[in-house]
Motif scaffolding. Structure first.
Motif, short mmCIF file in Angstrom:
data_model
loop_
_atom_site.label_atom_id
_atom_site.label_comp_id
_atom_site.label_asym_id
_atom_site.label_seq_id
_atom_site.Cartn_x
_atom_site.Cartn_y
_atom_site.Cartn_z
N LYS A 286 76.55 -83.25 2.43
CA LYS A 286 76.56 -82.92 3.86
C LYS A 286 77.67 -83.73 4.53
O LYS A 286 77.77 -84.94 4.34
N VAL A 287 78.51 -83.04 5.27
CA VAL A 287 79.60 -83.68 6.00
C VAL A 287 79.32 -83.49 7.49
O VAL A 287 79.39 -82.37 8.01
N GLU A 290 76.85 -80.71 7.93
CA GLU A 290 77.15 -79.39 7.40
C GLU A 290 77.30 -79.46 5.88
O GLU A 290 77.95 -80.36 5.35
N VAL A 292 78.66 -78.89 2.31
CA VAL A 292 79.95 -78.65 1.68
C VAL A 292 79.75 -78.74 0.17
O VAL A 292 79.03 -79.62 -0.32
N LEU A 311 87.60 -87.34 3.88
CA LEU A 311 86.95 -86.63 4.98
C LEU A 311 86.68 -87.52 6.19
O LEU A 311 86.12 -87.06 7.19
N VAL A 343 79.61 -71.80 3.38
CA VAL A 343 79.72 -73.13 2.78
C VAL A 343 81.19 -73.41 2.49
O VAL A 343 81.85 -72.63 1.78
N ARG A 344 81.70 -74.49 3.04
CA ARG A 344 83.08 -74.90 2.74
C ARG A 344 83.15 -75.37 1.30
O ARG A 344 82.27 -76.12 0.83
N TYR A 345 84.17 -74.91 0.57
CA TYR A 345 84.30 -75.28 -0.83
C TYR A 345 85.58 -76.08 -1.03
O TYR A 345 86.68 -75.60 -0.79
N VAL A 346 85.41 -77.35 -1.46
CA VAL A 346 86.55 -78.18 -1.80
C VAL A 346 86.49 -78.46 -3.28
O VAL A 346 85.42 -78.46 -3.89
N ASP A 380 88.81 -73.93 -0.39
CA ASP A 380 89.26 -74.18 0.99
C ASP A 380 90.22 -75.36 1.06
O ASP A 380 91.21 -75.33 1.81
#
Length: 563
Positions: A286-287, A290, A292, A311, A343-346, A380
């Motif tokens: 969670k960032v 949210e 991630v 981040l 969902v942001r994907y790094v 992303d």
């Protein structure tokens, strides 16, 4: 005339055994030799000999800072909340910050570092480009509420630090100030006798761009750094990068696999008979609240510290079981990047476009193979987030890197305009218009340098200080009898008149064996013994580091030590 310290009057109590709570060599020896004593967890008292060593380190630092034109000031350690609240660090420092209230309820802190206060000082003092550049420094006590203070003075809650700051009107000026500090640090650590490495680093809570650490290799070090055996590349593990290299290969279509009871990489690799490196690990975090997803090869671990640095200032934390509730797209143990919703994907650069993976199918007991980055899912952001391992390729030449432990003894940053923007630090420029000032920040752990030197130079008998920072130049030992004591005191007096710093063991009722053991433990560079040939005017001179011994007349010994 230099000081002659008589052990019969000196507050020094040596110990034969290591302290029960000591883990590192420096912790054991600094306590055993009577240099420091523990007051409370992470809080230390510097006794007379230890204070001399600490002051000698400060002297070297001060001389080299003065040599580059830096000006010494002394700021308060007790600081108001408002500047740190304005910069965001009142919250960013979290539990590391000592917070307190005065009798009127106003908030204060004990300073961990002073960027904000120095910025406000220059804002008050400088109004024109003619007032700059300027470099300011202080040597002062800092405070951090460490959760687990340990390793003696290496990681305390209160510690001595030199912090300096440069203020320039141009980026070129900042680069010059940075270069001056870098060169001064090299001189400081060379004079102190430290073995050190300069490595690329990340700026962390300090902010800014260019950043380098000065590390002293030592088994007790809490920092891990990489060193390339084939070129001059060296970096903190958090600063190591991996080149993103797209792969141009054809892969078959995505195929789902029945994989019951395989929620972990280990169980999946065993079930399918494939190496863990063929799988894609998707860690959910969670960032700032949210979710991630972070993708790395299955045989690698996510470095949460590196992820947090990338981040920052966002807060990164692991998800919990409750975070899966109401999220049908997130199947615990079977998450895959394909089909993730909102969902942001790094991903680490090793998950490059064109690479194919076995990963979760977002269904219970099901995985998928031939899942291709760039075809079946998009990344992303690419971030270097894996834990660095021995043998990883050097970013400069590709040779396998080596890992080593070290103590951070210095850190330099090109801060840029982060704090100047926060506090609107402007001066009137040459064109008559306001110019935003740019800053550098430069720190040396003064008390930490003492511990680092102890770690690097000690041997099986005790401490072994370099001459520049030792509490004395020579340790004169009277081996017991009145004649020997008389000779030892006479030689000590003559050496002191000649400017040699002397520690003389004139204690009555202490056996020669104990005195010799203490001389080794205390670590003064030269040991002069008034022993069995004292009546002949002959003494023994011993080099503490090499162990070499030589019998000399008193006059020869004085000439040797004053040369």
């Amino acid at each position: 005339m230099a000081q002659v310290q008589r052990m019969s009057r000196l507050m020094v109590k040596t110990l034969r055994d290591d302290p029960a709570d000591a883990e590192t060599l420096s912790h054991k020896l600094l306590v055993r030799a009577g240099y420091v004593r523990r007051t409370s967890a992470g809080i230390w008292t510097w006794l007379p000999l230890g204070k001399k060593v600490l002051d000698n380190v400060s002297r070297v630092v001060r001389e080299e800072m003065d040599a580059i034109g830096a000006q010494e000031v002394l700021l308060p350690a007790l600081l108001p909340k408002e500047p740190y609240e304005a910069s965001g660090r009142w919250e960013e420092y979290g539990d590391l910050l000592f917070r307190l209230k005065d009798r009127k309820g106003a908030d204060y802190l004990l300073g961990p570092t002073h960027e904000e206060i120095f910025t406000l000082l220059v804002k008050d003092q400088a109004s024109s480009y003619k007032d700059l550049p300027v470099m300011l420094y202080q040597i002062q006590t800092k405070y951090r509420d460490e959760a687990r203070p340990r390793s003696g003075v290496l990681r305390g809650r209160e510690f001595q630090m030199k912090d300096s700051y440069s203020f320039d009107t141009t980026d070129e000026g900042l680069a010059q100030s940075y270069a001056l500090h870098r060169a001064a640090y090299q001189k400081i650590f060379e004079r102190l006798g430290l073995d050190y490495r300069i490595v690329s680093a990340v700026s962390g809570a300090m902010g800014g761009s260019a950043s380098e650490e000065f590390l002293a290799p030592a088994a007790a070090g809490e920092d891990t750094f990489v060193d390339c055996p084939a070129c001059d590349y060296a970096a903190n593990t958090e600063a190591v990068t991996f080149k993103l290299t797209p792969v141009a290969e054809e892969h078959g279509p995505v195929e789902e696999l029945d994989t019951p009871d395989t929620p972990t990489i280990e169980s999946l690799a065993q079930h399918l008979g494939v190496p863990a490196s063929a799988t894609l690990k998707n860690l959910l975090v969670k960032v700032d609240g949210e979710i991630v997803a972070v993708g790395v090869p299955g045989d690698r671990e996510v470095d949460l510290g590196k992820l947090g640095e990338h981040l920052a200032p966002a807060v990164v934390e692991l998800v919990t079981a409750e975070d899966f509730e109401g999220r049908e797209d997130l199947v615990r143990g079977y998450v895959g990047p394909q089909g993730l919703e909102k969902v942001r994907y790094v991903a680490d650069p090793r998950v490059a476009p064109g690479t194919a993976w076995i990963t979760g199918a977002n269904k219970a007991d099901t995985h998928a193979k031939n899942v291709v980055a760039g075809r079946d899912f998009e990344v992303d952001d690419y971030l270097d987030v894996v834990v660095v391992e021995e043998g990883d390729p050097c970013p400069s030449c590709g040779t396998g890197l080596k890992l080593d432990r070290a103590i951070e003894i210095g850190h330099i940053f090109q801060l840029g305009r982060k704090y100047a923007d926060t506090f609107q630090l402007d001066v009137l420029g040459q064109q008559g218009k306001p110019v935003r000032v740019t800053m550098g920040s430069y720190g040396i752990g003064v008390s930490r340098a003492v511990a680092a030197l102890a770690e690097q130079t000690a041997d099986g008998q005790g401490l072994c200080w370099p001459k520049e920072i030792a509490p004395a130049d020579v340790h004169v030992v009277a081996a017991g009898k009145a004649l020997q004591t008389e000779l030892a005191l006479d030689v000590s007096e003559k050496l002191g008149v000649a400017g040699v710093r002397v520690l003389v063991d004139d204690r009555a009722g202490v056996s020669p064996g104990v005195k010799f053991t203490d001389a080794e433990l205390l670590g003064v560079p030269q040991i002069l013994v008034a022993g069995r040939r004292s009546a002949e005017g002959v003494v023994e001179l011993k080099d503490r580091r090499t162990g070499e011994r030589e019998e000399l007349t008193v006059d020869e010994a004085i000439a040797r030590l004053t040369a």
